[in-house]
Design a protein around this motif. Structure first.
Motif, PDB file in Angstrom:
ATOM      1  N   LEU A  26       0.834  -1.198   0.000  1.00 39.12           N
ATOM      2  CA  LEU A  26       0.000   0.000   0.000  1.00 39.12           C
ATOM      3  C   LEU A  26       0.876   1.257   0.000  1.00 39.12           C
ATOM      4  O   LEU A  26       0.567   2.242  -0.684  1.00 39.12           O
ATOM      5  N   GLY A  27       1.983   1.190   0.734  1.00 46.10           N
ATOM      6  CA  GLY A  27       2.926   2.318   0.712  1.00 46.10           C
ATOM      7  C   GLY A  27       3.483   2.525  -0.692  1.00 46.10           C
ATOM      8  O   GLY A  27       3.627   3.662  -1.165  1.00 46.10           O
ATOM      9  N   ALA A  28       3.758   1.414  -1.372  1.00 42.16           N
ATOM     10  CA  ALA A  28       4.284   1.525  -2.737  1.00 42.16           C
ATOM     11  C   ALA A  28       3.241   2.136  -3.678  1.00 42.16           C
ATOM     12  O   ALA A  28       3.578   2.880  -4.605  1.00 42.16           O
ATOM     13  N   ILE A  29       1.962   1.837  -3.430  1.00 45.28           N
ATOM     14  CA  ILE A  29       0.891   2.426  -4.254  1.00 45.28           C
ATOM     15  C   ILE A  29       0.869   3.947  -4.065  1.00 45.28           C
ATOM     16  O   ILE A  29       0.797   4.713  -5.035  1.00 45.28           O
ATOM     17  N   ALA A  30       0.973   4.394  -2.815  1.00 41.32           N
ATOM     18  CA  ALA A  30       0.997   5.841  -2.554  1.00 41.32           C
ATOM     19  C   ALA A  30       2.255   6.475  -3.139  1.00 41.32           C
ATOM     20  O   ALA A  30       2.208   7.565  -3.730  1.00 41.32           O
ATOM     21  N   ASP A  31       3.385   5.774  -3.012  1.00 43.50           N
ATOM     22  CA  ASP A  31       4.634   6.282  -3.599  1.00 43.50           C
ATOM     23  C   ASP A  31       4.487   6.472  -5.111  1.00 43.50           C
ATOM     24  O   ASP A  31       4.971   7.454  -5.680  1.00 43.50           O
ATOM     25  N   ALA A  32       3.825   5.506  -5.754  1.00 47.76           N
ATOM     26  CA  ALA A  32       3.692   5.558  -7.214  1.00 47.76           C
ATOM     27  C   ALA A  32       2.850   6.766  -7.633  1.00 47.76           C
ATOM     28  O   ALA A  32       3.121   7.411  -8.646  1.00 47.76           O
ATOM     29  N   VAL A  33       1.826   7.082  -6.828  1.00 50.87           N
ATOM     30  CA  VAL A  33       1.002   8.263  -7.129  1.00 50.87           C
ATOM     31  C   VAL A  33       1.865   9.523  -7.024  1.00 50.87           C
ATOM     32  O   VAL A  33       1.802  10.413  -7.876  1.00 50.87           O
ATOM     33  N   GLU A  34       2.719   9.562  -6.006  1.00 56.31           N
ATOM     34  CA  GLU A  34       3.607  10.728  -5.860  1.00 56.31           C
ATOM     35  C   GLU A  34       4.636  10.787  -6.985  1.00 56.31           C
ATOM     36  O   GLU A  34       4.998  11.879  -7.438  1.00 56.31           O
ATOM     37  N   ALA A  35       5.083   9.627  -7.432  1.00 54.89           N
ATOM     38  CA  ALA A  35       6.047   9.614  -8.540  1.00 54.89           C
ATOM     39  C   ALA A  35       5.416  10.205  -9.807  1.00 54.89           C
ATOM     40  O   ALA A  35       6.060  10.965 -10.539  1.00 54.89           O
ATOM     41  N   VAL A  36       4.151   9.862 -10.054  1.00 50.51           N
ATOM     42  CA  VAL A  36       3.474  10.422 -11.233  1.00 50.51           C
ATOM     43  C   VAL A  36       3.347  11.943 -11.091  1.00 50.51           C
ATOM     44  O   VAL A  36       3.516  12.695 -12.061  1.00 50.51           O
ATOM     45  N   ALA A  37       3.097  12.406  -9.867  1.00 52.77           N
ATOM     46  CA  ALA A  37       3.000  13.846  -9.644  1.00 52.77           C
ATOM     47  C   ALA A  37       4.314  14.556  -9.960  1.00 52.77           C
ATOM     48  O   ALA A  37       4.327  15.751 -10.255  1.00 52.77           O
TER      49      ALA A  37
END
Lengths: 420, 420
Positions: free
Chosen positions: A83-94
């Motif tokens: 789940l942390g990786a999912i949130a990280d991925a959203v931030e990476a796209v940002a």
């Protein structure tokens, strides 16, 4: 009391209307506003970890009761790290460059009219996917960052997880002042919802299916809306006679065995009859745990099983490969033209002229020289993420990320020009 | 003796196989070889002028007997000057830059892998068109120059003309060593041939319809193959309060009256309520022979007829325009969003901020500031020619010429990189 139409078609149409309005708003958002929305969405996912993991536990329990395979259950299962990786991925796209507003080209006509071609969002993107709940956040983030509204339809086995992830994501968007209609989740879990999306020409501008071959094949067969996808990844590595044997072995092993279930994995090995170490190459695969099915000559030379006709057209997605001896690069190219799926094909060769012949002549989205087919990935291409890999011939090919989720418009600035 | 399948589907499939082989050959042709083929095709058209004009005379006689309208007969009719222009146009395409092989972008990854994105032909293009025989040569030339094989299906009313033009064209290609299968003409004249082309997914990569709304609508509704087209050109000119009245008049007159039957013609005039000379603007159109149908306020102010609800959604393609008073640029944009067809819309304004708001906010393939909508044309955009104008959101938008007939592939050059 009047009857209320709750058919999937009506639901998708209503979602499409909200999505169109959201897309119009997103198209005009400055980069900073989209980034703020995605950072808030990532924060909201982290803040809602407990609810999301509880929802996921429900899905997993239901899946176990329904007898889902261990592989499917693994794809479905979230834990705090995932789940942390999912949130990280959203931030990476940002953090990616905003494609919207980029000027593709600019020209001044003899009459003084200045024409520029500028990237704009496509509009409303439909994503149809299976089991992996991370697609909910990934696809949503890519759509928002590229200024598109998303209509998501995840698999019924992940419905609770997707609902919880989606609720957190849009709550985050709303916190940052981005409309919640930017990302909608189709509320109906039955297959008719997919049919309604595929038929929604004019409502949904582009469909991206993410999942197994059955899903992609259905989407491609039924869609009345443009589709970005790949059906098969029947990828080849051709080892030329000029190839350096150690490099060939390293690339072939990686291309097949690094991960056998990804679309960029090698499925067929083609070995030039003049390559001095065919036996060593095949032996290395076998030693790594790969079943190799060869053509008659190779099987006779190496003692492996003989492939049948269907093997050359099979995407194993497993520790199995077909392998054949061929007469040089032209025969390899002919084999790929006949059996390939226009996804990713590689040559290992020291001879540059031979390599360039292969790179020019193989009609695949990705062609590689002296590199593993497993580089077929948006992240490896420097795109930061990907919504999928496309093997069609229109719009976008290969890994598709933010730029592939845009179109363009022509802007002309004049001083009163008429055609006269 | 076995039955021979001569169904349109079988014929299209067989043509598709030849076209695919031709496309493979064309994709590898150097620019000079394609140019030589097109120059030879132009020369062959000139050399066959007598036969082509005789065939055309047959079509015209048949059309007259069948009661075709004068407008249709005019589109159908060739004369030595028109035929010369057709050959000239083929030579003009031969002079354009070759899009194939152009590098779109290039990047070196941290692991040393060098990725380039290179334009390649799409493959097999189907062109479905009506009455104008010049499309036979135009479309063939654009396809050959962009490395694509063409399958042409012209209107039955122009069958003899198209056959004669096609025969000359491919004889020229063959003279120059380019395969005749590069350009094929569907031999069956019935409507089932169109259906077979539209269903030929995997055989034809892209369909371009050229013709009236009935044809385009049918193609868009039925196609299982991607389509590049525009259905309507309901184009607007918005005259802002800040517009210079003389410029506004000049642009509006040109946009509507230069040629009323082209897809780039203005159909609706939107006038800011603060523009000081609405009456003069409408009067100029009326004086030029245009029937203007206004909203209630404008009709009351100028004495023109009142438009009905359908007028705002009508592409007249004639000397008729609808016209309305609106409250500034936002109201104009809202009108265009509701009634436009995403083709070409223009603003006349001296206020740059207002103009930029319009250019950013109007979601059309072409948006213009202080210029006539009749610039919606590949030639005017400096493309040298066009295969059509697209208002869809995928692949290509606005005028489509050689570049729009290409896709790309990713080429990666490594030194033994594996993903590991």
């Amino acid at each position: 009391m009047a009857d209320i139409d709750t058919s999937p078609a009506r639901i998708v149409t209503a979602m499409g209307e909200r999505a169109r309005a959201a897309a119009d708003a997103l198209a005009g958002l400055p980069t900073a506003a989209k980034r703020a929305g995605l950072h808030a969405a990532a924060a909201a996912i982290r803040a809602a970890a407990e609810q999301i993991l509880a929802a996921n536990a429900e899905d997993v329990a239901r899946g176990e009761a329904a007898g889902l395979s261990p592989a499917l259950l693994d794809r479905l299962r979230l834990d705090p790290a995932r789940l942390g990786a999912i949130a990280d991925a959203v931030e990476a796209v940002a953090g990616l460059d905003d494609p919207v507003g980029a000027v593709i080209d600019s020209r001044t006509r003899p009459n003084g009219l200045v024409l520029t071609r500028v990237r704009v969002p496509i509009g409303v993107i439909g994503i149809i996917y299976e089991s992996r709940p991370n697609v909910t956040a990934d696809a949503a983030a890519l759509c928002v960052m590229s200024g598109n509204a998303a209509i998501l339809r995840g698999g019924s086995e992940a419905l609770a997880s997707n609902r919880a992830l989606h609720a957190a994501f849009v709550a985050g968007l709303a916190d940052a002042g981005v409309t919640m209609d930017a990302v909608q989740l189709v509320p109906v879990a039955d297959r008719e919802a997919v049919g309604a999306m595929l038929a929604a020409s004019g409502v949904i501008d582009l469909i991206v299916p993410r999942g197994g071959k059955g899903l992609v094949a259905r989407v491609q067969a039924e869609a009345r809306v443009p589709v970005l996808a790949h059906l098969d990844g029947i990828n080849h590595v051709y080892v030329d006679g000029s190839a350096e044997p150690d490099m060939a072995r390293r690339i072939v092993l990686d291309a097949k065995m690094r991960r056998t279930g990804v679309c960029g994995a090698m499925e067929t090995l083609l070995i030039d009859r003049t390559f001095p170490d065919a036996e060593g190459l095949v032996g290395a695969l076998v030693a790594a745990g790969c079943e190799v099915r060869g053509d008659a000559a190779l099987a006779a030379a190496t003692g492996i099983a003989v492939a049948d006709a269907a093997d050359w057209d099979t995407e194993y997605l497993d520790a199995i490969a077909s392998a054949a001896l061929v007469d040089g690069v032209d025969a390899a190219m002919a084999h790929i033209a006949r059996h390939g799926s226009h996804h990713t094909d590689a040559i290992v060769a020291a001879d540059e002229a031979v390599a360039e012949r292969f790179l020019a002549g193989v009609d695949s989205a990705i062609v590689l020289w002296n590199a593993s087919t497993q580089f077929a990935d948006g992240g490896e291409f420097g795109m930061g993420a990907e919504i999928g890999i496309a093997t069609g011939r229109l719009h976008a090919r290969g890994p598709v990320a933010l730029e592939g989720l845009t179109t363009y418009k022509w802007i002309g600035r004049g001083a009163g020009q008429v055609r006269g």
